[in-house]
Structures are given as structure tokens and as C-alpha cells.
Design a protein around this motif. Structure first.
Motif, PDB file in Angstrom:
ATOM      1  N   GLY A 226       3.488   6.285   2.587  1.00 10.71           N
ATOM      2  CA  GLY A 226       3.692   6.253   1.143  1.00 10.71           C
ATOM      3  C   GLY A 226       4.200   7.553   0.560  1.00 10.71           C
ATOM      4  O   GLY A 226       5.104   7.572  -0.286  1.00 10.71           O
ATOM      5  N   ILE A 227       3.625   8.679   1.038  1.00 10.37           N
ATOM      6  CA  ILE A 227       3.963   9.981   0.453  1.00 10.37           C
ATOM      7  C   ILE A 227       5.132  10.641   1.177  1.00 10.37           C
ATOM      8  O   ILE A 227       6.098  11.087   0.542  1.00 10.37           O
ATOM      9  N   PHE A 228       5.054  10.694   2.506  1.00 10.00           N
ATOM     10  CA  PHE A 228       6.030  11.478   3.264  1.00 10.00           C
ATOM     11  C   PHE A 228       7.222  10.664   3.774  1.00 10.00           C
ATOM     12  O   PHE A 228       8.279  11.240   4.045  1.00 10.00           O
ATOM     13  N   GLN A 229       7.051   9.345   3.925  1.00 10.95           N
ATOM     14  CA  GLN A 229       8.175   8.543   4.410  1.00 10.95           C
ATOM     15  C   GLN A 229       8.980   7.922   3.273  1.00 10.95           C
ATOM     16  O   GLN A 229      10.172   7.676   3.417  1.00 10.95           O
ATOM     17  N   LEU A 230       8.333   7.699   2.121  1.00 15.06           N
ATOM     18  CA  LEU A 230       9.040   7.104   0.982  1.00 15.06           C
ATOM     19  C   LEU A 230       9.078   8.006  -0.247  1.00 15.06           C
ATOM     20  O   LEU A 230      10.150   8.289  -0.775  1.00 15.06           O
ATOM     21  N   GLY A 231       7.917   8.432  -0.732  1.00 17.12           N
ATOM     22  CA  GLY A 231       7.855   9.139  -2.011  1.00 17.12           C
ATOM     23  C   GLY A 231       8.663  10.417  -2.042  1.00 17.12           C
ATOM     24  O   GLY A 231       9.602  10.570  -2.846  1.00 17.12           O
ATOM     25  N   ILE A 232       8.318  11.380  -1.187  1.00 15.22           N
ATOM     26  CA  ILE A 232       9.015  12.667  -1.177  1.00 15.22           C
ATOM     27  C   ILE A 232      10.499  12.521  -0.819  1.00 15.22           C
ATOM     28  O   ILE A 232      11.349  13.156  -1.447  1.00 15.22           O
TER      29      ILE A 232
ATOM     30  N   GLY B 259       6.688   8.668  -9.909  1.00 14.71           N
ATOM     31  CA  GLY B 259       6.284   8.743 -11.315  1.00 14.71           C
ATOM     32  C   GLY B 259       5.984  10.168 -11.736  1.00 14.71           C
ATOM     33  O   GLY B 259       6.382  10.606 -12.835  1.00 14.71           O
ATOM     34  N   ILE B 260       5.293  10.923 -10.893  1.00 11.08           N
ATOM     35  CA  ILE B 260       4.979  12.329 -11.186  1.00 11.08           C
ATOM     36  C   ILE B 260       6.266  13.146 -11.273  1.00 11.08           C
ATOM     37  O   ILE B 260       6.444  13.978 -12.162  1.00 11.08           O
ATOM     38  N   PHE B 261       7.209  12.886 -10.340  1.00 10.62           N
ATOM     39  CA  PHE B 261       8.483  13.601 -10.344  1.00 10.62           C
ATOM     40  C   PHE B 261       9.265  13.314 -11.619  1.00 10.62           C
ATOM     41  O   PHE B 261       9.799  14.239 -12.250  1.00 10.62           O
ATOM     42  N   MET B 262       9.337  12.059 -12.016  1.00 14.97           N
ATOM     43  CA  MET B 262      10.081  11.701 -13.222  1.00 14.97           C
ATOM     44  C   MET B 262       9.454  12.334 -14.457  1.00 14.97           C
ATOM     45  O   MET B 262      10.157  12.850 -15.345  1.00 14.97           O
ATOM     46  N   ALA B 263       8.126  12.314 -14.544  1.00 14.90           N
ATOM     47  CA  ALA B 263       7.441  12.893 -15.701  1.00 14.90           C
ATOM     48  C   ALA B 263       7.642  14.407 -15.762  1.00 14.90           C
ATOM     49  O   ALA B 263       7.871  14.975 -16.840  1.00 14.90           O
TER      50      ALA B 263
ATOM     51  N   ALA C  42       3.464   6.580  -7.188  1.00 15.85           N
ATOM     52  CA  ALA C  42       2.753   7.708  -7.802  1.00 15.85           C
ATOM     53  C   ALA C  42       3.569   8.988  -7.666  1.00 15.85           C
ATOM     54  O   ALA C  42       3.710   9.751  -8.632  1.00 15.85           O
ATOM     55  N   VAL C  43       4.128   9.230  -6.480  1.00 17.97           N
ATOM     56  CA  VAL C  43       4.935  10.436  -6.254  1.00 17.97           C
ATOM     57  C   VAL C  43       6.173  10.437  -7.150  1.00 17.97           C
ATOM     58  O   VAL C  43       6.494  11.437  -7.808  1.00 17.97           O
TER      59      VAL C  43
ATOM     60  N   ALA D 252       0.822  -1.211   0.000  1.00 17.19           N
ATOM     61  CA  ALA D 252       0.000   0.000   0.000  1.00 17.19           C
ATOM     62  C   ALA D 252       0.857   1.262   0.000  1.00 17.19           C
ATOM     63  O   ALA D 252       0.591   2.215  -0.740  1.00 17.19           O
ATOM     64  N   ARG D 253       1.896   1.284   0.830  1.00 22.89           N
ATOM     65  CA  ARG D 253       2.736   2.487   0.864  1.00 22.89           C
ATOM     66  C   ARG D 253       3.507   2.641  -0.445  1.00 22.89           C
ATOM     67  O   ARG D 253       3.775   3.757  -0.890  1.00 22.89           O
ATOM     68  N   SER D 254       3.844   1.518  -1.086  1.00 25.33           N
ATOM     69  CA  SER D 254       4.579   1.594  -2.349  1.00 25.33           C
ATOM     70  C   SER D 254       3.715   2.092  -3.494  1.00 25.33           C
ATOM     71  O   SER D 254       4.225   2.714  -4.427  1.00 25.33           O
TER      72      SER D 254
END
Length: 294
Positions: A220-226, A59-63, A56-57, A49-51
Motif C-alpha cells: 500500500g505505501i511503498f508499492q503504490l502510494g509513494i 491524500g496526504i500528498f495532495m493536501a 492515505a498516502v 487493503a493496499r488501496s
């Protein structure tokens, strides 16, 4: 001369900003333990779930930055390595203390040294051998505490998480530090982990609360993505030694948050083991940096 001074000042400013990003990155990574402890889900489902959110975070950054997804043997192997590390780490957090899980994952550089020696036939120096022996001794201390069978398995999974993390670093290194390969590997890792989490729904019961959903969003967003986005930006200007030493904030802070907010504390032997492991790897990073400059 003025132009050179402006260039130097600009470089210093970039390095300071990059180091600040690394500090933020390490602090945000360090909140994993406490939120994983607070979620009652199956660990495979937590990891998946966190992944999904992290993917998504990223993927948005790469795009948005024009980074293309590169699918090759390096990015796929890096993805498998990081995915294995993420899954092992989450399970370890459920079975043993957060301190044990994060410090044992932090042994990844030792596996990198061993890979270099046995797979790539690189001769280890005395400093390399010393850090391997010291870290091995530190790891052994984790198993001297009075542990339940589950805790022992958790400690082993923490070591496995470090092994898989080393696989990721080696694969990225073989790609000559190509930023697109590194980011693609990270994105693929979270896609692979998401698939594992989704598949786990077929085998486990699932019930949740709105608070647990909030915790998963934070993970998912603050501990891994960002943090991975910050790491990608920081790694361009932050010196490797600074990245390594600032990164020690994660294994130092992770158990602190869990102790303050959940009351969980590592055993005495594990505490000494953690000090040995973190000190040995930090000293090795400094020694290696001096060796490269010599």
C-alpha cells in the motif's frame, strides 16, 4: 548568456532528478507480484487493503501540496479505469504467473490506439498498425503454453487490466493533462478499490498473520502510494519518451523478483511473448516521439 546557461543547466538537473524518480517509481511498482504471491488473502481483499493505505498516502500528498480533489466526469472515469485495472491485476497475479499478469497489463498503449481509432476517429499510421499487430501476436503466444483453466482466466484478466488502465489514460488525456484531475482520478481509484475490498469481507473468510499484514503495508505505501507521488513529481520534468521507456523496468523486474524469491518462472512461449510485447511497445514509443518532433 550566463543566465541562459544557468537556466539550461537547471533544466538538465531537473530532468535528471525526474528520471531518477521515474526509475525509483518503476522499481517500486515492480515488487507487486512477489508480495501478492506471498499473501494468502482473497485477491479482492488484497487489492482493497493496499488501496486504503495508498489512498492515505496520496491524500496526504495532495493536501500538503495544495492540490484540490476534483470530482468531474474525467476524474471519476479515470478512477473507475484505474480501480478496474488494480483489481484485475491482483486477481491475475493469483491465477497466472506474475510475468504474464504484468506484461499483459503493459498492453495498455495498444488499447489507447484502438480507442483513438474507433472512439475518436483518429486515423492510425502504419507504425500504429504495426505495433498493434506485433503486440497481438505477442499476446497470442501467452496462450500457447500448457495452461490450466485458472491460468487462462488469469491471462484474460491481465489483458482486461491493460484495457482498464488505457481507460484511465484516455480520461486523463481528455482533461488536457490537468495534474489535479490525474491525482484526483488516482485517489478516487483507490477509494473505489478500497470499497470493493471492504465489501468482499461479507463474502470471504478472513484470517491473517503479522507477516501478511506487513506485506500489505509494503504494497500500500511503498508499492503504490509513494510511487504515484514520485510519478506526479517526475512527470512534470521527465520527457514523455523517457517516462515510457523507464516504465518498461516494471514488467522486466516484476517477474525477476518473483523468480528469485519464489521460484516462479513463465513458460517458454510466454517468455517469447513478453519479449515481443515489450520490444514492440518500446519501439513504438521511440517512433512516436520522432513523429511528434518531425
Amino acid at each position: 548568456m550566463k543566465q541562459r546557461n544557468r537556466t539550461t543547466m537547471g533544466t538538465i538537473a531537473q530532468q535528471r532528478k525526474a528520471m531518477l524518480f521515474m526509475v525509483l517509481c518503476a522499481v517500486m511498482w515492480s515488487i507487486a507480484g512477489i508480495f501478492i504471491k506471498w499473501i494468502s488473502w482473497n485477491p479482492l481483499l488484497i487489492a482493497g487493503a493496499r488501496s486504503i493505505l495508498s489512498a492515505a498516502v496520496i491524500g496526504i500528498f495532495m493536501a500538503s501540496t495544495g492540490r484540490k480533489l476534483k470530482i468531474n466526469k474525467y476524474s471519476v472515469c479515470a478512477g473507475i479505469g484505474l480501480s478496474g485495472s488494480c483489481i484485475s491485476f491482483v486477481i491475475a497475479n493469483k491465477l497466472t504467473t506474475a510475468a504474464n499478469a504484468i506484461v499483459l497489463q503493459y498492453t495498455a498503449p495498444i488499447f489507447i490506439l484502438l480507442f483513438s481509432a474507433f472512439l475518436f476517429k483518429r486515423k492510425l499510421k502504419r507504425g500504429d498498425i504495426s505495433v498493434v499487430l506485433a503486440t497481438t501476436g505477442g499476446i497470442a503466444l501467452f496462450f500457447f503454453d500448457q495452461l490450466s483453466p485458472g491460468s487462462i482466466v488469469g491471462n484474460i484478466l491481465g489483458i482486461i487490466a491493460g484495457f482498464f488502465l488505457a481507460v484511465m489514460f484516455v480520461c486523463v488525456g481528455q482533461a488536457a493533462e490537468d495534474d489535479s484531475v490525474r491525482m484526483s482520478g488516482i485517489l478516487l481509484a483507490h477509494i473505489f478499490t478500497s470499497l470493493v475490498g471492504i465489501c468482499s469481507l461479507l463474502f470471504v473468510d478472513f484470517h491473517t498473520t503479522s507477516l501478511e499484514l506487513l506485506y500489505v503495508i509494503i504494497l500500500g505505501i511503498f508499492q503504490l502510494g509513494i510511487p504515484y507521488v514520485l510519478y506526479s513529481i517526475a512527470s512534470k520534468h521527465c520527457p514523455p519518451l523517457a517516462c515510457s521507456l523507464i516504465g518498461t523496468l516494471e514488467p522486466l523486474l516484476n517477474p525477476v523478483w518473483v523468480f528469485l524469491f519464489d521460484g516462479e518462472a513463465p513458460g517458454l512461449y510466454a517468455l517469447f511473448g513478453a519479449i515481443v510485447v515489450i520490444a514492440a511497445i518500446s519501439a513504438w514509443c521511440v517512433w512516436q516521439n520522432k513523429s511528434l518532433k518531425a
